[in-house]
Scaffold this active site. Structure first.
Site, short mmCIF file in Angstrom:
data_model
loop_
_atom_site.label_atom_id
_atom_site.label_comp_id
_atom_site.label_asym_id
_atom_site.label_seq_id
_atom_site.Cartn_x
_atom_site.Cartn_y
_atom_site.Cartn_z
N THR A 23 11.26 22.66 8.15
CA THR A 23 10.30 22.14 9.12
C THR A 23 10.55 20.66 9.40
O THR A 23 10.98 19.93 8.51
CB THR A 23 8.89 22.36 8.57
OG1 THR A 23 8.66 23.75 8.53
CG2 THR A 23 7.82 21.69 9.42
N THR A 26 5.22 20.68 4.96
CA THR A 26 6.35 21.62 4.92
C THR A 26 6.28 22.37 3.60
O THR A 26 5.84 21.82 2.61
CB THR A 26 7.70 20.89 5.06
OG1 THR A 26 8.75 21.86 4.99
CG2 THR A 26 7.92 19.86 3.98
N GLY A 27 6.67 23.61 3.63
CA GLY A 27 6.63 24.38 2.38
C GLY A 27 6.26 25.82 2.64
O GLY A 27 6.36 26.30 3.77
N GLY A 50 3.36 30.90 10.11
CA GLY A 50 3.13 30.07 8.93
C GLY A 50 2.05 29.03 9.15
O GLY A 50 1.19 29.16 10.02
N ASP A 51 2.10 27.99 8.36
CA ASP A 51 1.09 26.93 8.42
C ASP A 51 1.35 25.93 9.55
O ASP A 51 0.43 25.24 9.98
CB ASP A 51 1.04 26.17 7.09
CG ASP A 51 2.40 25.55 6.76
OD1 ASP A 51 3.43 26.26 6.89
OD2 ASP A 51 2.45 24.37 6.39
N ARG A 87 5.28 37.10 11.75
CA ARG A 87 4.62 36.25 10.74
C ARG A 87 4.49 34.82 11.26
O ARG A 87 5.40 34.26 11.87
CB ARG A 87 5.45 36.29 9.46
CG ARG A 87 4.95 35.37 8.33
CD ARG A 87 5.62 34.02 8.37
NE ARG A 87 5.31 33.20 7.21
CZ ARG A 87 5.63 31.90 7.12
NH1 ARG A 87 6.25 31.30 8.11
NH2 ARG A 87 5.31 31.22 6.04
N GLY A 105 4.33 28.44 3.67
CA GLY A 105 3.20 28.38 4.59
C GLY A 105 1.96 29.16 4.16
O GLY A 105 0.83 28.71 4.39
N1 ASP Z 1 5.95 25.77 6.38
C1 ASP Z 1 6.93 26.55 7.11
C2 ASP Z 1 6.44 27.97 7.21
O1 ASP Z 1 5.80 28.45 6.32
C3 ASP Z 1 8.27 26.54 6.49
C4 ASP Z 1 8.86 25.16 6.29
O2 ASP Z 1 8.16 24.23 5.91
O3 ASP Z 1 10.05 25.01 6.50
O4 ASP Z 1 6.76 28.62 8.18
#
Ligand code: ASP
Length: 235
Positions: free
Chosen positions: A101, A152-153, A131-132, A129, A155
């Site tokens: 992200t 980021t992480g 994410g966050d 799907r 999600g």
């Molecule tokens: N947070 C993002 C997700 O869950 C992934 C990422 O941080 O790269 O889609």
């Protein structure tokens, strides 16, 4: 998936599951500025982009050799571990290859905060799907009274932990500093749930926090003198 929030007005815009918008963050901005909605998804979001005159590209525009290879590797590892996708069973290879992200948190000279986040989402996601990253309060949050945060992480954990808003709320209601609030959420709450990732954030006084519980997080800051600091691994 992308989102943006204006800390002065608490206005926000987000898009999810779009495949042909050259710069999804621009579409999130359009949703914020020129629609009565906060979050648009899929085909409808793409129609809105066309109406607003945003640049549309073929999805092949987003192809890179590197990301394609990492998708193949993740698919292979997930096949080996299929049926066993709990936090403990995701090895660090899968976890570290899944994030990518791009986020931004900014304070201007008038004291206005803003945050934005844009992502392809976790590698090998399926079933539309989301994410966050396009979820205001989880992947992105900004409030002039507290801070601007981009996450980021993993999600699913960031949505359930309402990470970006939680950091702001810990400042607003508990009087924590940005650094204390970020550490509380990223080093304690999220790992306790079994998730991982990080945040970049700036508060209304210009203090910066870049907290992560993964091996590394590509990150950089620039202050008003244009001094740049870059980091990948340890803090
Ligand atoms: N947070 C993002 C997700 O869950 C992934 C990422 O941080 O790269 O889609």
């Amino acid at each position: 998936d992308a989102s943006i929030m204006d800390g002065k007005t608490l206005n926000a815009g987000a898009v999810a599951g779009v495949t042909n918008i050259k710069n999804p963050i621009n579409l999130a901005y359009e949703v914020m500025e020129n629609s009565e909605h906060v979050l648009l998804a899929g085909k409808g979001a793409e129609e809105f982009a066309t109406q607003r005159g945003l640049e549309i590209v073929d999805p092949s525009y987003f192809y890179t050799e590197n990301r394609f290879k990492s998708l193949q590797k993740v698919k292979e590892r997930e096949r080996e571990k299929s049926g066993n996708k709990t936090a403990a069973n995701y090895d660090s290879f899968i976890k570290d290859s899944k994030f990518g992200t791009v986020g931004c948190a900014a304070l201007d000279k008038n004291g206005n905060l803003a945050a934005g986040t844009s992502t392809g989402g976790m590698t090998n996601k399926r079933w539309n799907r989301i994410g966050d990253s396009p979820i205001i309060g989880a992947g992105t949050y900004a409030n002039n009274a507290t801070c601007a945060v981009s996450s980021t992480g993993w999600g699913e954990f960031f949505i359930r932990g309402v990470v970006a808003y939680d950091i702001s709320a810990l400042m607003e209601y508990k009087g924590l500093s940005l650094q204390e609030a970020a550490a509380e959420v990223i080093q304690k709450k999220i790992p306790k749930m079994g998730g991982d990732g990080g945040i970049i954030a700036i508060d209304h006084e210009g203090n910066v926090a870049m907290e992560f519980n993964t091996a590394g997080m590509y990150r950089a800051t620039m202050n008003k003198k244009a001094e740049l600091q870059i980091g990948i691994y340890e803090k």
